[in-house]
Design an enzyme around this catalytic site. Sequence first.
Site, PDB file in Angstrom:
ATOM      1  N   SER B 184       0.841  -1.188   0.000  1.00 20.48           N
ATOM      2  CA  SER B 184       0.000   0.000   0.000  1.00 20.48           C
ATOM      3  C   SER B 184       0.888   1.254   0.000  1.00 20.48           C
ATOM      4  O   SER B 184       1.824   1.326  -0.800  1.00 20.48           O
ATOM      5  CB  SER B 184      -0.940  -0.043   1.212  1.00 20.48           C
ATOM      6  OG  SER B 184      -2.014   0.838   1.047  1.00 20.48           O
ATOM      7  N   ASP B 434      -8.256  -5.719  -5.948  1.00 19.53           N
ATOM      8  CA  ASP B 434      -7.925  -4.581  -5.093  1.00 19.53           C
ATOM      9  C   ASP B 434      -8.202  -3.276  -5.829  1.00 19.53           C
ATOM     10  O   ASP B 434      -7.651  -3.039  -6.900  1.00 19.53           O
ATOM     11  CB  ASP B 434      -6.430  -4.677  -4.743  1.00 19.53           C
ATOM     12  CG  ASP B 434      -5.952  -3.524  -3.889  1.00 19.53           C
ATOM     13  OD1 ASP B 434      -6.796  -2.782  -3.336  1.00 19.53           O
ATOM     14  OD2 ASP B 434      -4.715  -3.369  -3.772  1.00 19.53           O
ATOM     15  N   HIS B 459      -5.735  -6.700  -1.715  1.00 23.02           N
ATOM     16  CA  HIS B 459      -4.716  -5.727  -1.282  1.00 23.02           C
ATOM     17  C   HIS B 459      -3.498  -6.418  -0.646  1.00 23.02           C
ATOM     18  O   HIS B 459      -3.614  -7.046   0.397  1.00 23.02           O
ATOM     19  CB  HIS B 459      -5.379  -4.768  -0.289  1.00 23.02           C
ATOM     20  CG  HIS B 459      -4.711  -3.427  -0.190  1.00 23.02           C
ATOM     21  ND1 HIS B 459      -4.356  -2.661  -1.287  1.00 23.02           N
ATOM     22  CD2 HIS B 459      -4.323  -2.706   0.895  1.00 23.02           C
ATOM     23  CE1 HIS B 459      -3.794  -1.531  -0.876  1.00 23.02           C
ATOM     24  NE2 HIS B 459      -3.761  -1.531   0.439  1.00 23.02           N
TER      25      HIS B 459
END
Lengths: 502, 502
Positions: B184, B434, B459
């Site tokens: 991320s 994601d 994710h």
Amino acid sequence: MKRLLPLFFFLFLFLLSHFPFSAPSLSRTPHSLASFSSKPDRPRARSGPVYETRYFRQGLDHFGFDPSLPSFEQRYLVGPAGGWAPGGPIFFYCGNEGDIEWFAENTGFVWEVAPRFSALVVFAEHRYYGESMPYGSKEKAYKNAKSMSYLTTEQALADFAILLTDLKQNLSSKGSPVVLFGGSYGGMLAAWMRLKYPHVAIGALASSAPILQFEDITPFDTFYDIVSNDFKRESISCFEAIKESWDALEAQGQKHDGLVSLTEKFRLCRELNNTEQLSDWLNSAYSYLAMVDYPYPSGFLMPLPAYPIKEVCRQIDSHPNGTSVLDRIFSGVSIYYNYTGSVKCFDLDDDPHGMSGWDWQACTEMVMPMSSSRKNSMFPPYVFDYAAYEDQCIKNYGVKPRPRWVTTEFGGHDIRTVLKKFGSNIIFSNGLLDPWSGGSVLQNISDSIPALVTELGAHHIDLRASTDEDPQWLVEQRKTEIKLIKGWIDDYYEERRASCII
Amino acid sequence: MKRLLPLFFFLFLFLLSHFPFSAPSLSRTPHSLASFSSKPDRPRARSGPVYETRYFRQGLDHFGFDPSLPSFEQRYLVGPAGGWAPGGPIFFYCGNEGDIEWFAENTGFVWEVAPRFSALVVFAEHRYYGESMPYGSKEKAYKNAKSMSYLTTEQALADFAILLTDLKQNLSSKGSPVVLFGGSYGGMLAAWMRLKYPHVAIGALASSAPILQFEDITPFDTFYDIVSNDFKRESISCFEAIKESWDALEAQGQKHDGLVSLTEKFRLCRELNNTEQLSDWLNSAYSYLAMVDYPYPSGFLMPLPAYPIKEVCRQIDSHPNGTSVLDRIFSGVSIYYNYTGSVKCFDLDDDPHGMSGWDWQACTEMVMPMSSSRKNSMFPPYVFDYAAYEDQCIKNYGVKPRPRWVTTEFGGHDIRTVLKKFGSNIIFSNGLLDPWSGGSVLQNISDSIPALVTELGAHHIDLRASTDEDPQWLVEQRKTEIKLIKGWIDDYYEERRASCII
């Protein structure tokens, strides 16, 4: 008369101040600045720069968001746009520690080459120099460590990146390939900018860029060894005379009325307070001579003959037996300080403005350790003393240097291994007469990061305007540079065509 | 019970706050945080992290020298050193916007893989998060724009570079190859760090790193389109139900006692003030579900079944004809908010601490424009309004965002052309379920900058600990990553041997 600050003056004076006989004095600034020529130096140059002066509003801190900080106007020069069309190449000079007009006038290569590429030329001034002064004036910008805090290399590179991005946008030229140019500290900026902002510029010509003159990468003795060798290769007796002059100077200074007699012998305007002032002045001359040991008459720092070291040594060597070493030395440095013969007396005074921008940079990020070896150097032996250096910075500016920061931020150690498979399109050009070449990249890193080394080149001679007296090796060096740059630009457009971006 | 802030919670909540029905509210923070599990999520994980907690003193401003600024302690975790010897590899996790222990506990891949390489593992906390708080406390660090000024990505990267350089020196491991990891925002940090500090790290695994979610690079609709598609692919009627629920919710809210009945219907702990609070809460659930749509039961954000969207849609679709759309929706989101069935009522309250670090980052550098399209999205139509965004940032923090800064500093436009012949050793891994994959690198840039894309990945699933239920594509993806990393390390040592550095 404008008092322009030459490219490597700060670079060097700072070192000197750490160098010889006694305690370092960081705030020392150039001797005889007033006698420097501010005229563009283009003897027999084929064309002179024509540009427009513009200003761009920059934030003071690109890496922080303190809303109380002011913005400032960065000066940049643009020209000539003849032949350039939106989307065409932009040649961008990364301004170093001085007035950008001075760099524009002394970097003829960029102006000469741009028309062949139909390139727009931009010379951007470095923050805290020339007119690009935060807080409205030099006095306010240089007030203290807090106001000077933002005079750093990373902030300057970010200025360039933002300026270029905005410029491209405003010129409807988002797709323009940008080629960076720079000499000395400007060359360091050009190389680092290509490494840090590959999306902003497609390549860099980094001339005489001592990016390895940090921490423990380059042996500390190198700089002064090269200066010394430049003299030795012209004449061993000249080298020996300089080498023995320091003791003679000290001995003379310690005599009753010794400083008075030195003042007279060296035709100084004001009486010497100590021998250190004089030895600094001599040091400056030798080191600058090594940098500007160009093969044709020039006036970059001082009006000088071709191969000025040869001329200095001829003076030093030409005296009849029995002439004192100090008399010989004086006739030698007079070639540097008084080639035109018009100087009545020499002024060793410190620069009245005190703090110079480079001295601050040297006390924060640009810590370049240097020693003078007993073995090879014609200068007095000196071992770099970091503790003393730090003390002096704390005393003068209230800041502690970060001597390991440049190598952490920009690298340098094992540079070939690191960059062999990373990065591209950087030319490191160096002349081996230039003492800064010792801290530069002298070996090819990869096919696309080549080192161009000339045996007889001095400090970023390739960036100067061409002259009718250019030796063949210099003509060839520039040809190679042009060919490489052409390759980058052709590749860039080809790549974009292939990706259907244009 | 510790209130840990999940990886992308900030990333997302900020967006949400800009999103639907009414004026954006930047200071909104996660709903129902208190009900989150703080326990490490390792169902059937093969091993858990064992580490030592250490602290490293960092300067607050690496790019300036204001001597009045304080330093602070950066927390980092080190382990396991078993098998590691000086000079051996270092696996370095670039901590993102939260407590570093939480990332260490939820990034099992790094811990599992390290022993195969005899690698030392380091998880470094991001400044202004967890315990790495300047000015001594979160309260003081988050006091105002001046104190928060140094919460920037570039400062965080410099922290990592300095920490690593120091660590290597102290461990007599200057020659250690460093491999970066991150998911991320942490993945963005890993990729950017490899690009900016190639001399510090030899490569990066950047998982679910939306480095293209800036300025105009990625279409604004992309994020919500992907969330919507994740639902649509499970069930069109589920997608349609959610899509029509917003109007139903608005209509209900406008009725006499409508908010009271909504409060009851959704079993909220406190009475609703407006429908926006409720729609935010629903938005959160759908978007988080898209991110954590893992193929096995997990508890990263909430305890959830395998493929939780399938389960949510099963609930929404399973009602008899005539059931109101709001009832159907409620039973769906209950899978997300109350899978264990233990929640008595739902708490929509704002986080009492107000300003969160990511909200500041989103109001300064991390401006990720997002819209919701009328055509593909199941969310209410919304067009990104930069002026309103800026106003809100000025109101909440007294800062103006710099929406073009990230692309100027780190690039992003034409990334393939820019990096094709520049840079190396970055893996961009993404799962197409994601929603952040839309702003990530999904195509190979070069042989040494590959994109690993899995159709059914969510994710940064690849960074999670392996489980017995891992599907084959995930096992394969991790194998490829390990093979690439091994290649980098082998090449590095080979290169050094060839250069006689070791």
